[in-house]
Scaffold this motif. Structure first.
Motif, PDB file in Angstrom:
ATOM      1  N   LYS A  51      -2.828   8.586  16.017  1.00 52.66           N
ATOM      2  CA  LYS A  51      -3.088   9.936  15.515  1.00 52.66           C
ATOM      3  C   LYS A  51      -4.580  10.230  15.558  1.00 52.66           C
ATOM      4  O   LYS A  51      -4.993  11.338  15.917  1.00 52.66           O
ATOM      5  CB  LYS A  51      -2.550  10.107  14.106  1.00 52.66           C
ATOM      6  N   CYS A  52      -5.394   9.256  15.198  1.00 55.96           N
ATOM      7  CA  CYS A  52      -6.846   9.427  15.273  1.00 55.96           C
ATOM      8  C   CYS A  52      -7.276   9.661  16.716  1.00 55.96           C
ATOM      9  O   CYS A  52      -8.038  10.579  17.009  1.00 55.96           O
ATOM     10  CB  CYS A  52      -7.554   8.198  14.697  1.00 55.96           C
ATOM     11  N   MET A  53      -6.743   8.840  17.622  1.00 60.24           N
ATOM     12  CA  MET A  53      -7.105   8.976  19.034  1.00 60.24           C
ATOM     13  C   MET A  53      -6.636  10.302  19.606  1.00 60.24           C
ATOM     14  O   MET A  53      -7.389  10.981  20.309  1.00 60.24           O
ATOM     15  CB  MET A  53      -6.508   7.827  19.852  1.00 60.24           C
ATOM     16  N   THR A  54      -5.411  10.689  19.318  1.00 68.44           N
ATOM     17  CA  THR A  54      -4.856  11.924  19.858  1.00 68.44           C
ATOM     18  C   THR A  54      -5.624  13.135  19.364  1.00 68.44           C
ATOM     19  O   THR A  54      -5.933  14.056  20.133  1.00 68.44           O
ATOM     20  CB  THR A  54      -3.364  12.048  19.475  1.00 68.44           C
ATOM     21  N   PHE A  55      -5.954  13.134  18.079  1.00 66.40           N
ATOM     22  CA  PHE A  55      -6.680  14.256  17.501  1.00 66.40           C
ATOM     23  C   PHE A  55      -8.078  14.367  18.123  1.00 66.40           C
ATOM     24  O   PHE A  55      -8.505  15.456  18.536  1.00 66.40           O
ATOM     25  CB  PHE A  55      -6.779  14.092  15.986  1.00 66.40           C
ATOM     26  N   ALA A  56      -8.786  13.244  18.232  1.00 68.25           N
ATOM     27  CA  ALA A  56     -10.124  13.245  18.836  1.00 68.25           C
ATOM     28  C   ALA A  56     -10.071  13.702  20.287  1.00 68.25           C
ATOM     29  O   ALA A  56     -10.895  14.491  20.742  1.00 68.25           O
ATOM     30  CB  ALA A  56     -10.744  11.853  18.729  1.00 68.25           C
ATOM     31  N   ILE A 114      -4.820  24.118   6.514  1.00 66.25           N
ATOM     32  CA  ILE A 114      -5.252  23.008   7.353  1.00 66.25           C
ATOM     33  C   ILE A 114      -4.263  21.868   7.173  1.00 66.25           C
ATOM     34  O   ILE A 114      -4.085  21.358   6.080  1.00 66.25           O
ATOM     35  CB  ILE A 114      -6.680  22.540   6.971  1.00 66.25           C
ATOM     36  N   TYR A 115      -3.618  21.483   8.255  1.00 67.43           N
ATOM     37  CA  TYR A 115      -2.652  20.409   8.183  1.00 67.43           C
ATOM     38  C   TYR A 115      -3.275  19.047   8.418  1.00 67.43           C
ATOM     39  O   TYR A 115      -2.740  18.043   8.003  1.00 67.43           O
ATOM     40  CB  TYR A 115      -1.525  20.631   9.198  1.00 67.43           C
ATOM     41  N   PHE A 116      -4.386  18.995   9.085  1.00 70.11           N
ATOM     42  CA  PHE A 116      -5.048  17.718   9.368  1.00 70.11           C
ATOM     43  C   PHE A 116      -6.342  17.711   8.580  1.00 70.11           C
ATOM     44  O   PHE A 116      -7.369  18.181   9.047  1.00 70.11           O
ATOM     45  CB  PHE A 116      -5.310  17.581  10.866  1.00 70.11           C
ATOM     46  N   THR A 117      -6.273  17.215   7.370  1.00 68.43           N
ATOM     47  CA  THR A 117      -7.435  17.212   6.483  1.00 68.43           C
ATOM     48  C   THR A 117      -8.390  16.076   6.839  1.00 68.43           C
ATOM     49  O   THR A 117      -8.016  15.130   7.548  1.00 68.43           O
ATOM     50  CB  THR A 117      -6.988  17.039   5.022  1.00 68.43           C
ATOM     51  N   GLY A 118      -9.580  16.161   6.307  1.00 71.50           N
ATOM     52  CA  GLY A 118     -10.552  15.096   6.517  1.00 71.50           C
ATOM     53  C   GLY A 118     -10.088  13.778   5.934  1.00 71.50           C
ATOM     54  O   GLY A 118     -10.312  12.713   6.523  1.00 71.50           O
ATOM     55  N   ASP A 119      -9.430  13.829   4.777  1.00 73.67           N
ATOM     56  CA  ASP A 119      -8.917  12.602   4.170  1.00 73.67           C
ATOM     57  C   ASP A 119      -7.862  11.951   5.057  1.00 73.67           C
ATOM     58  O   ASP A 119      -7.852  10.733   5.234  1.00 73.67           O
ATOM     59  CB  ASP A 119      -8.329  12.889   2.785  1.00 73.67           C
ATOM     60  N   LEU A 125      -7.507  12.339   8.329  1.00 75.76           N
ATOM     61  CA  LEU A 125      -8.181  11.844   9.527  1.00 75.76           C
ATOM     62  C   LEU A 125      -8.902  10.540   9.235  1.00 75.76           C
ATOM     63  O   LEU A 125      -8.833   9.594  10.032  1.00 75.76           O
ATOM     64  CB  LEU A 125      -9.160  12.898  10.065  1.00 75.76           C
ATOM     65  N   ALA A 126      -9.572  10.460   8.097  1.00 69.87           N
ATOM     66  CA  ALA A 126     -10.291   9.236   7.727  1.00 69.87           C
ATOM     67  C   ALA A 126      -9.318   8.058   7.613  1.00 69.87           C
ATOM     68  O   ALA A 126      -9.610   6.950   8.079  1.00 69.87           O
ATOM     69  CB  ALA A 126     -11.046   9.441   6.423  1.00 69.87           C
ATOM     70  N   LYS A 127      -8.161   8.301   7.021  1.00 70.69           N
ATOM     71  CA  LYS A 127      -7.151   7.246   6.884  1.00 70.69           C
ATOM     72  C   LYS A 127      -6.693   6.756   8.256  1.00 70.69           C
ATOM     73  O   LYS A 127      -6.642   5.556   8.522  1.00 70.69           O
ATOM     74  CB  LYS A 127      -5.958   7.773   6.089  1.00 70.69           C
ATOM     75  N   TYR A 128      -6.364   7.697   9.131  1.00 64.50           N
ATOM     76  CA  TYR A 128      -5.892   7.315  10.465  1.00 64.50           C
ATOM     77  C   TYR A 128      -6.982   6.608  11.265  1.00 64.50           C
ATOM     78  O   TYR A 128      -6.705   5.664  12.002  1.00 64.50           O
ATOM     79  CB  TYR A 128      -5.389   8.536  11.233  1.00 64.50           C
ATOM     80  N   CYS A 129      -8.204   7.057  11.114  1.00 68.96           N
ATOM     81  CA  CYS A 129      -9.302   6.439  11.870  1.00 68.96           C
ATOM     82  C   CYS A 129      -9.674   5.069  11.311  1.00 68.96           C
ATOM     83  O   CYS A 129     -10.084   4.183  12.063  1.00 68.96           O
ATOM     84  CB  CYS A 129     -10.505   7.375  11.918  1.00 68.96           C
ATOM     85  N   ARG A 130      -9.536   4.870   9.996  1.00 69.59           N
ATOM     86  CA  ARG A 130      -9.726   3.521   9.427  1.00 69.59           C
ATOM     87  C   ARG A 130      -8.702   2.569  10.022  1.00 69.59           C
ATOM     88  O   ARG A 130      -9.015   1.430  10.388  1.00 69.59           O
ATOM     89  CB  ARG A 130      -9.586   3.547   7.903  1.00 69.59           C
ATOM     90  N   THR A 131      -7.458   3.047  10.133  1.00 69.51           N
ATOM     91  CA  THR A 131      -6.407   2.229  10.729  1.00 69.51           C
ATOM     92  C   THR A 131      -6.744   1.924  12.183  1.00 69.51           C
ATOM     93  O   THR A 131      -6.567   0.793  12.642  1.00 69.51           O
ATOM     94  CB  THR A 131      -5.042   2.941  10.630  1.00 69.51           C
TER      95      THR A 131
END
Length: 147
Positions: A73-78, A40-45, A47-53
């Motif tokens: 990155k958070c937006m693109t992934f979602a 898994i290249y996009f871990t929960g940790d 994702l949490a960092k990018y979404c906090r930003t």
């Protein structure tokens, strides 16, 4: 989200799409090990960092270029997970143990989807050991359950 427009003068829309696709594909490409375990290249940790930003920038309406890219990155992934779920009818066959979600077609802004994920992760930090994919699916199912 206002902070997206800060990149606008620097990069034209097609360039932003290409950049997002490049970042996204590099984060999502799974590598199969000899035992057939998927990395898994996009871990929960992460994702949490990018979404906090993303949330911080949404409130502050300014930030460094690095912070803007992290928020995107958070937006693109979602957005990519929402697209995949729409194609699959809300239930991706890869993992049938995750709850279904029915994201309304009216939610077409990446910022709104990222807000859902970011707020879910802020409320459920104990889930960050899961994959980014699972967390987005759980966030969408929490906010947009199928009736």
């Amino acid at each position: 989200m206002k902070y997206i427009t800060m990149i606008g003068p620097i990069m034209k829309f097609p360039a932003r799409i290409a950049m997002s696709a490049t970042i996204f594909s590099s984060l999502l490409t799974p590598a199969l090990a000899e035992d057939r375990q998927v990395s898994i290249y996009f871990t929960g940790d992460a994702l949490a960092k990018y979404c906090r930003t993303h949330l911080t920038l949404a409130k502050a309406n300014h930030g460094s270029l690095k912070d803007q890219l992290d928020g995107e990155k958070c937006m693109t992934f979602a957005m990519a997970i929402a697209d995949a779920l729409a194609i699959e009818g809300g239930d991706a066959p890869v993992n049938e143990t995750l709850p279904r979600s029915c994201v309304p077609a009216s939610i077409i802004k990446a910022g709104a989807l990222a807000d859902v994920v970011a707020n879910f992760l802020a409320k459920k930090p104990e889930l960050r050991n899961r994959s980014g994919y699972e967390l987005v699916r759980l966030a969408f199912a929490d906010k947009f359950p199928c009736n």
